[in-house]
Scaffold this active site. Sequence first.
Site, PDB file in Angstrom:
ATOM      1  N   ASN A 293     -19.452  -6.000  -9.194  1.00 34.85           N
ATOM      2  CA  ASN A 293     -18.570  -7.102  -9.551  1.00 34.85           C
ATOM      3  C   ASN A 293     -17.430  -6.500 -10.382  1.00 34.85           C
ATOM      4  OD1 ASN A 293     -17.323  -9.132 -11.157  1.00 34.85           O
ATOM      5  ND2 ASN A 293     -19.077 -10.467 -10.783  1.00 34.85           N
ATOM      6  N   ALA A 294     -16.205  -6.717  -9.947  1.00 31.88           N
ATOM      7  CA  ALA A 294     -15.066  -6.068 -10.591  1.00 31.88           C
ATOM      8  C   ALA A 294     -14.964  -6.433 -12.079  1.00 31.88           C
ATOM      9  CB  ALA A 294     -13.778  -6.452  -9.865  1.00 31.88           C
TER      10      ALA A 294
ATOM     11  N   PHE B 197     -11.460  -4.566  -5.620  1.00 29.49           N
ATOM     12  CA  PHE B 197     -11.397  -5.528  -4.520  1.00 29.49           C
ATOM     13  C   PHE B 197     -10.869  -4.803  -3.273  1.00 29.49           C
ATOM     14  CE2 PHE B 197     -10.423  -7.617  -8.558  1.00 29.49           C
ATOM     15  CZ  PHE B 197     -11.383  -8.610  -8.631  1.00 29.49           C
TER      16      PHE B 197
ATOM     17  N   ASP C   6      -6.434  -6.285  -6.266  1.00 28.31           N
ATOM     18  CA  ASP C   6      -6.081  -7.193  -5.159  1.00 28.31           C
ATOM     19  C   ASP C   6      -7.211  -8.194  -4.939  1.00 28.31           C
ATOM     20  OD1 ASP C   6      -4.982  -8.365  -2.903  1.00 28.31           O
ATOM     21  OD2 ASP C   6      -5.547  -6.737  -1.548  1.00 28.31           O
TER      22      ASP C   6
ATOM     23  N   ASP D  14     -15.995  -2.965  -4.431  1.00 28.50           N
ATOM     24  CA  ASP D  14     -16.063  -4.302  -3.837  1.00 28.50           C
ATOM     25  C   ASP D  14     -17.457  -4.842  -4.065  1.00 28.50           C
ATOM     26  OD1 ASP D  14     -14.043  -5.755  -1.625  1.00 28.50           O
ATOM     27  OD2 ASP D  14     -16.104  -6.487  -1.561  1.00 28.50           O
ATOM     28  N   SER D  15     -17.592  -6.177  -4.102  1.00 29.98           N
ATOM     29  CA  SER D  15     -18.921  -6.769  -4.285  1.00 29.98           C
ATOM     30  C   SER D  15     -19.667  -6.867  -2.960  1.00 29.98           C
ATOM     31  CB  SER D  15     -18.782  -8.157  -4.920  1.00 29.98           C
ATOM     32  OG  SER D  15     -17.918  -8.945  -4.142  1.00 29.98           O
TER      33      SER D  15
ATOM     34  N   CYS E  29      -2.867 -13.786  -4.513  1.00 26.66           N
ATOM     35  CA  CYS E  29      -2.554 -14.462  -3.246  1.00 26.66           C
ATOM     36  C   CYS E  29      -2.855 -15.954  -3.350  1.00 26.66           C
ATOM     37  CB  CYS E  29      -3.315 -13.816  -2.089  1.00 26.66           C
ATOM     38  SG  CYS E  29      -5.095 -13.821  -2.301  1.00 26.66           S
TER      39      CYS E  29
ATOM     40  N   ARG F  10       0.842  -1.213   0.000  1.00 23.24           N
ATOM     41  CA  ARG F  10       0.000   0.000   0.000  1.00 23.24           C
ATOM     42  C   ARG F  10       0.869   1.252   0.000  1.00 23.24           C
ATOM     43  NH1 ARG F  10      -2.806  -2.854   4.651  1.00 23.24           N
ATOM     44  NH2 ARG F  10      -4.203  -4.272   3.567  1.00 23.24           N
TER      45      ARG F  10
END
Length: 402
Positions: A284-285, A236, A305, A257-258, A345, A219
């Site tokens: 939804n991205a 996200f 992310d 974000d969702s 991730c 960040r």
Amino acid sequence: MAGGQAVRRSAGRETRERTVVVSAKGGGRWTAGHPWIYRSDVYAEPRDEPGVVAVTDRRGRHLGQALYSPQSEIRLRLLTRGREPVDAAWWSGRTGAAAARRATVPATAWRAVHAEGDGLPSLVVDRYGPYVVAQLLSAGLERVRDDVVAGIRSALAPEGLLLRNDAGVRRHERLPLEVVPAFGTVPETVEVTEHDVRYLAAPWSGQKTGAFLDQRENRALVAAHAAPGGRALDLFTYHGSFALHLARRAADVVAVDSSAEALARGRENAALNELTNITWREANAFDLLRELERQDARFDTIVLDPPAFAKTKESVPRAAAGYKEINLRAMRLLSAGGMLFTCSCSYHVPRGAFADVLAAAARDSGRTLQLVAWTGAGADHPELLNVPETGYLKGALLRALD
Ligand code: SAH
């Protein structure tokens, strides 16, 4: 064949020492610096209760002491090669030593123990100001919970310790998923200062132990590269952690974000920092990226992310397609000279495979992307070269040259 038992006297008390015998291949894993020995490399075991056991080779030579999980594929997790008692004082010493290695973390929340990465397999200990949140992720560790809790208490002296034992991996160990206080009180939210941004962590209900501590350095890195006065997009966003850092430099930030619940916490965090230049969007991205592309939108800084798209080995091809799609579209949305920070991730998508996906996305995007930095999790989440399982987060900071 059953493993042996011997009576040992330590610190004035008698303990029944159980022994597990492993094959040469099993012992070889420890020699190569990997703490796990699998079921198939165990030659003889008591098969009774989990806990701490002595481990020998087939000639009876002592190899070390380990956490034993009689029902798990990962049967043994190395704690020490010595014969010293593994008691509360032992856990305190190991926890304290791991915490001492984090003397310079620029935040009030940080990981004190990163499990295998700190030589304490299946134990996660995160500090949130005066509180501690821990995860006991194997049956062997769960069995010695009292010693572990006493060790953390004496090494870190927190006001309260919460056990976030609701991580899915506990299922492989036939352990219940639960969130239980060990001692003291841990509040619903804890205010954290990260570099010079403040946010509320949610130890009882937030993701992981209450926040994504592993992205702290990323960040700061992205914020340092964000164009002052520019437009930023944080996809996200969860509780807005990247967006908060970006909003201090960018003119405006769109945080997506969702989850409406996650965005609500993001708004609270923005207010805490007196930031009014973040727009919170529930979407939804994947859909939003397509929409922004249709609108010919441009951003100077973009953060991607996403959650782990590949939760299993089998899902890797689909996950790779997902990573490629969001990266390709994000690349197209960058203004000339714009920066993209993108990460994965997914443990099952290693660094090289992620690099291949990014390269393919760059080729198809029609843009030229300069690799400014490769990153990983923060230094309080150390990877062991000998243990690939300790590395999961990969990040790339990219600049659009044209
Ligand atoms: N960037 C955050 C962590 C993100 S975690 C931080 O630094 O703390 C991943 C987030 O993605 C979660 O909040 C989840 O709600 C959200 N998410 C999952 N799938 C999504 C989708 N298809 N579109 C938008 N958000 C999604």
